[in-house]
Design a protein around this motif. Structure first.
Motif, PDB file in Angstrom:
ATOM      1  N   GLY A  90      -1.769 -53.689  56.041  1.00 59.06           N
ATOM      2  CA  GLY A  90      -0.410 -53.496  55.536  1.00 59.06           C
ATOM      3  C   GLY A  90       0.297 -52.248  55.996  1.00 59.06           C
ATOM      4  O   GLY A  90       1.370 -51.921  55.486  1.00 59.06           O
ATOM      5  N   GLY A  91      -0.246 -51.535  56.970  1.00 56.93           N
ATOM      6  CA  GLY A  91       0.426 -50.364  57.517  1.00 56.93           C
ATOM      7  C   GLY A  91       1.408 -50.756  58.609  1.00 56.93           C
ATOM      8  O   GLY A  91       1.119 -51.622  59.428  1.00 56.93           O
ATOM      9  N   LEU A  92       2.566 -50.137  58.619  1.00 56.61           N
ATOM     10  CA  LEU A  92       3.583 -50.443  59.624  1.00 56.61           C
ATOM     11  C   LEU A  92       3.259 -49.718  60.921  1.00 56.61           C
ATOM     12  O   LEU A  92       3.141 -48.497  60.950  1.00 56.61           O
ATOM     13  CB  LEU A  92       4.959 -50.007  59.127  1.00 56.61           C
ATOM     14  CG  LEU A  92       6.133 -50.240  60.070  1.00 56.61           C
ATOM     15  CD1 LEU A  92       6.347 -51.727  60.322  1.00 56.61           C
ATOM     16  CD2 LEU A  92       7.395 -49.610  59.516  1.00 56.61           C
ATOM     17  N   PHE A  93       3.088 -50.479  62.018  1.00 52.58           N
ATOM     18  CA  PHE A  93       2.893 -49.894  63.348  1.00 52.58           C
ATOM     19  C   PHE A  93       4.230 -49.525  63.971  1.00 52.58           C
ATOM     20  O   PHE A  93       4.413 -48.437  64.475  1.00 52.58           O
ATOM     21  CB  PHE A  93       2.166 -50.860  64.282  1.00 52.58           C
ATOM     22  CG  PHE A  93       0.691 -50.955  64.069  1.00 52.58           C
ATOM     23  CD1 PHE A  93      -0.107 -49.827  63.986  1.00 52.58           C
ATOM     24  CD2 PHE A  93       0.087 -52.189  63.968  1.00 52.58           C
ATOM     25  CE1 PHE A  93      -1.472 -49.922  63.808  1.00 52.58           C
ATOM     26  CE2 PHE A  93      -1.279 -52.299  63.792  1.00 52.58           C
ATOM     27  CZ  PHE A  93      -2.054 -51.164  63.710  1.00 52.58           C
ATOM     28  N   TRP A  94       5.152 -50.499  63.996  1.00 50.41           N
ATOM     29  CA  TRP A  94       6.457 -50.239  64.580  1.00 50.41           C
ATOM     30  C   TRP A  94       7.487 -51.222  64.051  1.00 50.41           C
ATOM     31  O   TRP A  94       7.144 -52.273  63.513  1.00 50.41           O
ATOM     32  CB  TRP A  94       6.429 -50.242  66.106  1.00 50.41           C
ATOM     33  CG  TRP A  94       5.801 -51.414  66.803  1.00 50.41           C
ATOM     34  CD1 TRP A  94       4.560 -51.451  67.381  1.00 50.41           C
ATOM     35  CD2 TRP A  94       6.382 -52.702  67.041  1.00 50.41           C
ATOM     36  NE1 TRP A  94       4.342 -52.675  67.940  1.00 50.41           N
ATOM     37  CE2 TRP A  94       5.436 -53.466  67.754  1.00 50.41           C
ATOM     38  CE3 TRP A  94       7.591 -53.297  66.726  1.00 50.41           C
ATOM     39  CZ2 TRP A  94       5.677 -54.785  68.143  1.00 50.41           C
ATOM     40  CZ3 TRP A  94       7.828 -54.605  67.108  1.00 50.41           C
ATOM     41  CH2 TRP A  94       6.874 -55.320  67.819  1.00 50.41           C
ATOM     42  N   SER A  95       8.735 -50.836  64.224  1.00 49.74           N
ATOM     43  CA  SER A  95       9.866 -51.682  63.859  1.00 49.74           C
ATOM     44  C   SER A  95      10.912 -51.535  64.953  1.00 49.74           C
ATOM     45  O   SER A  95      11.206 -50.426  65.384  1.00 49.74           O
ATOM     46  CB  SER A  95      10.439 -51.234  62.513  1.00 49.74           C
ATOM     47  OG  SER A  95      11.547 -52.027  62.156  1.00 49.74           O
ATOM     48  N   LYS A  96      11.442 -52.646  65.416  1.00 50.96           N
ATOM     49  CA  LYS A  96      12.430 -52.647  66.501  1.00 50.96           C
ATOM     50  C   LYS A  96      13.632 -53.491  66.106  1.00 50.96           C
ATOM     51  O   LYS A  96      13.492 -54.514  65.451  1.00 50.96           O
ATOM     52  CB  LYS A  96      11.846 -53.271  67.774  1.00 50.96           C
ATOM     53  CG  LYS A  96      10.572 -52.653  68.267  1.00 50.96           C
ATOM     54  CD  LYS A  96      10.855 -51.538  69.206  1.00 50.96           C
ATOM     55  CE  LYS A  96       9.540 -50.999  69.741  1.00 50.96           C
ATOM     56  NZ  LYS A  96       9.704 -49.938  70.658  1.00 50.96           N
ATOM     57  N   ASN A  97      14.792 -53.053  66.527  1.00 50.48           N
ATOM     58  CA  ASN A  97      15.997 -53.858  66.405  1.00 50.48           C
ATOM     59  C   ASN A  97      16.161 -54.679  67.673  1.00 50.48           C
ATOM     60  O   ASN A  97      15.810 -54.228  68.759  1.00 50.48           O
ATOM     61  CB  ASN A  97      17.225 -52.974  66.225  1.00 50.48           C
ATOM     62  CG  ASN A  97      17.205 -52.252  64.911  1.00 50.48           C
ATOM     63  OD1 ASN A  97      16.838 -52.822  63.897  1.00 50.48           O
ATOM     64  ND2 ASN A  97      17.575 -50.991  64.927  1.00 50.48           N
ATOM     65  N   CYS A  98      16.677 -55.875  67.536  1.00 47.36           N
ATOM     66  CA  CYS A  98      16.943 -56.712  68.707  1.00 47.36           C
ATOM     67  C   CYS A  98      18.130 -57.624  68.426  1.00 47.36           C
ATOM     68  O   CYS A  98      18.453 -57.880  67.273  1.00 47.36           O
ATOM     69  CB  CYS A  98      15.709 -57.508  69.117  1.00 47.36           C
ATOM     70  SG  CYS A  98      14.926 -58.420  67.812  1.00 47.36           S
ATOM     71  N   MET A  99      18.759 -58.096  69.467  1.00 48.19           N
ATOM     72  CA  MET A  99      19.954 -58.929  69.359  1.00 48.19           C
ATOM     73  C   MET A  99      20.935 -58.291  68.379  1.00 48.19           C
ATOM     74  O   MET A  99      21.018 -58.654  67.219  1.00 48.19           O
ATOM     75  CB  MET A  99      19.605 -60.358  68.931  1.00 48.19           C
ATOM     76  CG  MET A  99      18.800 -61.116  69.942  1.00 48.19           C
ATOM     77  SD  MET A  99      19.763 -61.340  71.444  1.00 48.19           S
ATOM     78  CE  MET A  99      18.478 -61.786  72.570  1.00 48.19           C
ATOM     79  N   ASP A 100      21.690 -57.320  68.855  1.00 49.12           N
ATOM     80  CA  ASP A 100      22.476 -56.428  68.007  1.00 49.12           C
ATOM     81  C   ASP A 100      23.628 -57.065  67.241  1.00 49.12           C
ATOM     82  O   ASP A 100      24.099 -56.489  66.285  1.00 49.12           O
ATOM     83  CB  ASP A 100      23.041 -55.283  68.844  1.00 49.12           C
ATOM     84  CG  ASP A 100      21.946 -54.357  69.339  1.00 49.12           C
ATOM     85  OD1 ASP A 100      20.915 -54.278  68.664  1.00 49.12           O
ATOM     86  OD2 ASP A 100      22.137 -53.736  70.387  1.00 49.12           O
ATOM     87  N   SER A 101      24.105 -58.218  67.624  1.00 50.25           N
ATOM     88  CA  SER A 101      25.257 -58.799  66.951  1.00 50.25           C
ATOM     89  C   SER A 101      24.888 -59.326  65.571  1.00 50.25           C
ATOM     90  O   SER A 101      23.844 -59.931  65.373  1.00 50.25           O
ATOM     91  CB  SER A 101      25.825 -59.947  67.792  1.00 50.25           C
ATOM     92  OG  SER A 101      26.808 -60.639  67.058  1.00 50.25           O
ATOM     93  N   LEU A 102      25.779 -59.107  64.611  1.00 52.35           N
ATOM     94  CA  LEU A 102      25.578 -59.659  63.269  1.00 52.35           C
ATOM     95  C   LEU A 102      25.619 -61.184  63.286  1.00 52.35           C
ATOM     96  O   LEU A 102      25.189 -61.832  62.351  1.00 52.35           O
ATOM     97  CB  LEU A 102      26.638 -59.122  62.307  1.00 52.35           C
ATOM     98  CG  LEU A 102      26.515 -57.647  61.956  1.00 52.35           C
ATOM     99  CD1 LEU A 102      27.718 -57.192  61.139  1.00 52.35           C
ATOM    100  CD2 LEU A 102      25.233 -57.373  61.195  1.00 52.35           C
ATOM    101  N   LEU A 103      26.156 -61.767  64.344  1.00 51.09           N
ATOM    102  CA  LEU A 103      26.250 -63.220  64.452  1.00 51.09           C
ATOM    103  C   LEU A 103      25.069 -63.836  65.182  1.00 51.09           C
ATOM    104  O   LEU A 103      25.007 -65.042  65.338  1.00 51.09           O
ATOM    105  CB  LEU A 103      27.556 -63.608  65.145  1.00 51.09           C
ATOM    106  CG  LEU A 103      28.821 -63.127  64.435  1.00 51.09           C
ATOM    107  CD1 LEU A 103      30.048 -63.457  65.266  1.00 51.09           C
ATOM    108  CD2 LEU A 103      28.914 -63.717  63.049  1.00 51.09           C
ATOM    109  N   SER A 104      24.138 -63.043  65.659  1.00 52.05           N
ATOM    110  CA  SER A 104      22.932 -63.544  66.308  1.00 52.05           C
ATOM    111  C   SER A 104      21.813 -63.628  65.283  1.00 52.05           C
ATOM    112  O   SER A 104      21.749 -62.819  64.364  1.00 52.05           O
ATOM    113  CB  SER A 104      22.506 -62.616  67.446  1.00 52.05           C
ATOM    114  OG  SER A 104      23.525 -62.540  68.424  1.00 52.05           O
ATOM    115  N   LYS A 105      20.933 -64.619  65.433  1.00 52.92           N
ATOM    116  CA  LYS A 105      19.843 -64.808  64.479  1.00 52.92           C
ATOM    117  C   LYS A 105      18.539 -65.121  65.203  1.00 52.92           C
ATOM    118  O   LYS A 105      18.526 -65.805  66.214  1.00 52.92           O
ATOM    119  CB  LYS A 105      20.137 -65.980  63.546  1.00 52.92           C
ATOM    120  CG  LYS A 105      21.403 -65.878  62.737  1.00 52.92           C
ATOM    121  CD  LYS A 105      21.221 -64.998  61.540  1.00 52.92           C
ATOM    122  CE  LYS A 105      22.389 -65.040  60.596  1.00 52.92           C
ATOM    123  NZ  LYS A 105      23.596 -64.411  61.010  1.00 52.92           N
TER     124      LYS A 105
END
Length: 185
Positions: A90-105
């Motif tokens: 349950g430890g977080l290794f990493w977190s990344k943002n991707c597909m920056d548009s609020l309209l992308s899923k």
């Protein structure tokens, strides 16, 4: 998702503050609803659970080493779509943002035996595809996308998939030879 020890990995959105276990990454103080990630034994006993933040459209997949990959859609992690990698404990290794548009899923996440991560969904983002991709330009206002990340979350390639109308990929799977299978409309 099920890990190699037959533990159950569950994701969802909690509307109360009692989901996270003691010592978790995020105890959930603040506004609900919160995305959560939980690990249960095959008999249904909780091993651990944590909140991530306000989120929706949540998916999870497990690699051969029982690392957990979670993706979702939110605005409070600095972008609209994210992917995270968690240790089996349950430890977080990493977190990344991707597909920056609020309209992308992101609708689907799949992890290969080698630890490569495959994301599928739809986007309105111009320039989301990498050079040399199957489809390098957005054909309509919304196209499906397929993206491959390495085990560290670095983008290896991304492609659009679609025509002049609305298109989306809702599912992606990868076989032992790293062939990717995607479905959508």
């Amino acid at each position: 998702s099920i890990d190699s020890a037959q533990n159950i990995i569950a994701v969802g959105v909690a509307l109360d503050s009692g989901v996270a276990t003691s010592g978790s990454y995020n105890s959930g103080s603040g506004t609900v609803p919160y995305a959560y990630l939980a690990k249960f034994t095959s008999g249904g006993s909780i091993i651990w659970a944590t909140y991530l933040g306000q989120s929706s459209m949540i998916q999870a997949s497990v690699d051969a080493s029982n690392h957990i990959y979670m993706s979702g859609h939110t605005g409070n992690l600095g972008g609209s779509n994210y992917i995270t990698k968690w240790s089996p404990s349950g430890g977080l290794f990493w977190s990344k943002n991707c597909m920056d548009s609020l309209l992308s899923k992101i609708y689907s996440i799949s992890v290969s035996r080698k630890g490569n991560v495959y994301l599928a969904g739809y986007t309105v983002d111009q320039g989301a595809a990498t050079p040399g991709a199957y489809q390098t330009t957005l054909s309509g206002t919304d196209d499906g996308f397929l993206e491959k990340l390495d085990t560290g979350g670095q983008r290896l390639w991304a492609t659009y998939y679609g025509g002049p109308q609305y298109d989306a990929l809702f599912s992606a799977a990868v076989d032992s030879s790293e062939n990717v299978f995607a479905s959508g409309y």
